[in-house]
Write an enzyme that holds these catalytic residues in place. Structure first.
Site, PDB file in Angstrom:
ATOM      1  N   GLY A 157     -16.137 -13.913   0.243  1.00 18.37           N
ATOM      2  CA  GLY A 157     -16.504 -12.620  -0.347  1.00 18.37           C
ATOM      3  C   GLY A 157     -15.987 -12.480  -1.758  1.00 18.37           C
ATOM      4  O   GLY A 157     -15.043 -11.740  -2.012  1.00 18.37           O
TER       5      GLY A 157
ATOM      6  N   SER B  26       1.265  -9.844  -0.352  1.00 16.19           N
ATOM      7  CA  SER B  26       0.924  -8.415  -0.345  1.00 16.19           C
ATOM      8  C   SER B  26       1.290  -7.680   0.936  1.00 16.19           C
ATOM      9  O   SER B  26       1.492  -6.468   0.915  1.00 16.19           O
ATOM     10  CB  SER B  26      -0.577  -8.253  -0.605  1.00 16.19           C
ATOM     11  OG  SER B  26      -1.324  -8.954   0.365  1.00 16.19           O
TER      12      SER B  26
ATOM     13  N   ASP C 268     -16.871 -10.895  -4.453  1.00 17.10           N
ATOM     14  CA  ASP C 268     -17.591  -9.838  -5.168  1.00 17.10           C
ATOM     15  C   ASP C 268     -17.062  -9.600  -6.582  1.00 17.10           C
ATOM     16  O   ASP C 268     -17.828  -9.336  -7.499  1.00 17.10           O
ATOM     17  CB  ASP C 268     -17.557  -8.523  -4.361  1.00 17.10           C
ATOM     18  CG  ASP C 268     -16.167  -8.147  -3.891  1.00 17.10           C
ATOM     19  OD1 ASP C 268     -15.504  -9.005  -3.285  1.00 17.10           O
ATOM     20  OD2 ASP C 268     -15.731  -7.013  -4.137  1.00 17.10           O
TER      21      ASP C 268
ATOM     22  N   GLU D  49      -9.534 -14.107  -4.440  1.00 12.49           N
ATOM     23  CA  GLU D  49     -10.419 -13.490  -3.445  1.00 12.49           C
ATOM     24  C   GLU D  49     -10.722 -14.480  -2.328  1.00 12.49           C
ATOM     25  O   GLU D  49     -10.665 -15.693  -2.543  1.00 12.49           O
ATOM     26  CB  GLU D  49     -11.784 -13.180  -4.087  1.00 12.49           C
ATOM     27  CG  GLU D  49     -11.810 -11.971  -4.951  1.00 12.49           C
ATOM     28  CD  GLU D  49     -13.241 -11.666  -5.370  1.00 12.49           C
ATOM     29  OE1 GLU D  49     -13.720 -10.589  -4.991  1.00 12.49           O
ATOM     30  OE2 GLU D  49     -13.865 -12.490  -6.069  1.00 12.49           O
TER      31      GLU D  49
ATOM     32  N   SER E  80      -8.653   1.597   8.709  1.00 10.00           N
ATOM     33  CA  SER E  80      -8.071   1.130   9.962  1.00 10.00           C
ATOM     34  C   SER E  80      -6.926   0.192   9.658  1.00 10.00           C
ATOM     35  O   SER E  80      -6.320  -0.380  10.542  1.00 10.00           O
ATOM     36  CB  SER E  80      -9.126   0.407  10.791  1.00 10.00           C
ATOM     37  OG  SER E  80      -9.680  -0.641  10.023  1.00 10.00           O
TER      38      SER E  80
ATOM     39  N   LYS F 194       0.818  -1.220   0.000  1.00 12.27           N
ATOM     40  CA  LYS F 194       0.000   0.000   0.000  1.00 12.27           C
ATOM     41  C   LYS F 194       0.851   1.269   0.000  1.00 12.27           C
ATOM     42  O   LYS F 194       0.409   2.322  -0.428  1.00 12.27           O
ATOM     43  CB  LYS F 194      -0.946   0.030   1.200  1.00 12.27           C
ATOM     44  CG  LYS F 194      -2.112  -0.944   1.132  1.00 12.27           C
ATOM     45  CD  LYS F 194      -3.313  -0.295   0.509  1.00 12.27           C
ATOM     46  CE  LYS F 194      -4.617  -1.072   0.660  1.00 12.27           C
ATOM     47  NZ  LYS F 194      -4.576  -2.466   0.997  1.00 12.27           N
TER      48      LYS F 194
HETATM   49  C1  LIG Z   1      -5.263  -3.530   0.768  1.00  6.12           C
HETATM   50  C2  LIG Z   1      -4.652  -4.878   0.794  1.00  6.12           C
HETATM   51  C3  LIG Z   1      -5.026  -5.872  -0.138  1.00  6.12           C
HETATM   52  C4  LIG Z   1      -6.094  -5.655  -1.183  1.00  6.12           C
HETATM   53  O1  LIG Z   1      -5.696  -4.678  -2.110  1.00  6.12           O
HETATM   54  P1  LIG Z   1      -6.732  -4.017  -3.133  1.00  6.12           P
HETATM   55  O2  LIG Z   1      -5.937  -3.046  -3.890  1.00  6.12           O
HETATM   56  O3  LIG Z   1      -7.823  -3.394  -2.334  1.00  6.12           O
HETATM   57  O4  LIG Z   1      -7.271  -5.139  -3.973  1.00  6.12           O
HETATM   58  C5  LIG Z   1      -4.377  -7.081  -0.081  1.00  6.12           C
HETATM   59  N1  LIG Z   1      -3.424  -7.343   0.846  1.00  6.12           N
HETATM   60  C6  LIG Z   1      -3.037  -6.432   1.755  1.00  6.12           C
HETATM   61  C7  LIG Z   1      -1.982  -6.783   2.722  1.00  6.12           C
HETATM   62  C8  LIG Z   1      -3.635  -5.154   1.751  1.00  6.12           C
HETATM   63  O5  LIG Z   1      -3.251  -4.244   2.664  1.00  6.12           O
END
Ligand SMILES: *Cc1c(COP(=O)(O)O)cnc(C)c1O
Length: 322
Positions: free
Chosen positions: A211, A307, A213, A207, A81, A56
């Site tokens: 969920g 991620s 979606d 996903e 949050s 992020k």
């Molecule tokens: C926000 C987040 C996601 C999902 O990312 P999107 O861009 O909303 O699809 C996945 N893994 C982590 C660790 C995140 O912080």
């Protein structure tokens, strides 16, 4: 928001330049155990080792770095949050602008503390009685701050796309790339990079099974909204893909698969025991999707995006003990 042009691969390469020397170029790890289990070659892009612990940071920093001087002076506002809050707070500190983060008052104390430590002002609200979007909009208006959305913004998407850009620069000949999926900022950015650099690579979104979606939206051919899903993947509890992310996903994604919480726990255990890395539940979606999504990966070269790694140790140990 609707009048903003959708992001392109040029925006991703521009983001990479802005992030150079600011974001970590995260390592790509291998695991012979994972390779043997799947009969494939896996390449793990480790955004759990990114600054503030998740990808992020890339999108937030890119978006903030593109604000005008007047916007910078008045600062930015985000409601979150989770990782987006910390990403905006850290980026604002690095770019020397004020940040205000709107969080539920029952958010984990550690998250509120981490966000304030980055120098952001935290405003809390009651999840059950207050409308956080209305509060955020009012605060943004009152203070002239720019609202930074967590995924549905071209500069955020372009920043997240640098994850796949870096991975494909290092491992150009991937057959598959698995990417976790909440609102679709990370996935749509990665799709822009993969489309340009490795059009042969099939990009798969993953996903939570609770969920799906985006899977439902793809099948329906339009955005489908669901109730907030109950899953341990707290970064992927989205109710619907974005107005900007969805068309990119629709155009370029090869498929979307799902993973259950049980499969996520098994993947978290694998990361901790075998690869010696801490991964948060949402961050384990891509591996779980590669393992259980029903796609035959035999003999293939497969990218896995991890991620993020922000999970309390007591929460992680509860998952692993269960
Ligand atoms: C926000 C987040 C996601 C999902 O990312 P999107 O861009 O909303 O699809 C996945 N893994 C982590 C660790 C995140 O912080």
């Amino acid at each position: 928001m609707h009048s903003i042009a959708p992001p392109t691969f040029d925006d991703v390469t521009d983001a990479a330049r802005r992030l150079q020397g600011v974001a970590h170029r995260t390592p790509v790890l291998r695991s012979s155990t994972a390779d043997a289990q799947l009969g494939a070659q896996l390449f793990f892009k480790c955004e759990n080792l990114q600054r503030m612990g998740a990808f992020k940071f890339r999108g937030a920093y890119n978006a903030l770095s593109r604000l005008s001087d007047a916007q910078r002076e008045r600062g930015v506002l985000a409601f979150s949050s989770g990782n987006h809050a910390q990403a905006v707070a850290l980026s604002a500190r690095l770019l020397d602008m004020p940040a205000l983060i709107v969080m539920p008052e029952d958010a984990p104390a550690a998250k509120i503390a981490a966000t304030s430590e980055y120098g952001a002002q935290v405003v809390t609200f009651n999840r059950f009685t207050d409308d956080r979007e209305a509060i955020s909009r009012r605060l943004a208006e009152e203070r002239g701050m720019t609202l930074v959305p967590p995924f549905d913004h071209p500069h955020v998407i372009a920043g997240q796309g640098t994850v796949a850009l870096e991975l494909l620069q290092e491992v150009p000949d991937l057959d598959y790339l698995f990417v976790c999926l909440g609102g679709g900022g990370l996935l749509s950015g990665c799709l822009l990079a993969a489309q340009a650099l490795a059009p042969q690579c099939q990009v798969i979104g993953v996903e939570p099974a609770a969920g799906n979606d985006v899977q439902q939206s793809l099948r329906a051919g339009h955005i489908v909204r669901i109730d907030t899903p109950r899953t341990i993947a707290d970064g992927a509890q989205s109710q619907a893909p974005g107005e900007i992310t969805f068309p990119i996903i629709q155009r370029h994604v090869a498929d979307i698969v799902t993973a259950t919480d049980e499969q996520l726990v098994a993947a978290l255990r694998f990361y901790a025991e075998r690869m010696k890395i801490v991964v948060e539940p949402t961050g384990a979606l891509a591996l779980a999707g590669a393992q259980h999504g029903g796609i035959d990966l035999h003999g293939q070269r497969v990218g896995i995006v991890i991620s993020g790694g922000n999970v309390d140790m007591d929460r992680l140990s509860r998952f692993l003990a269960a």
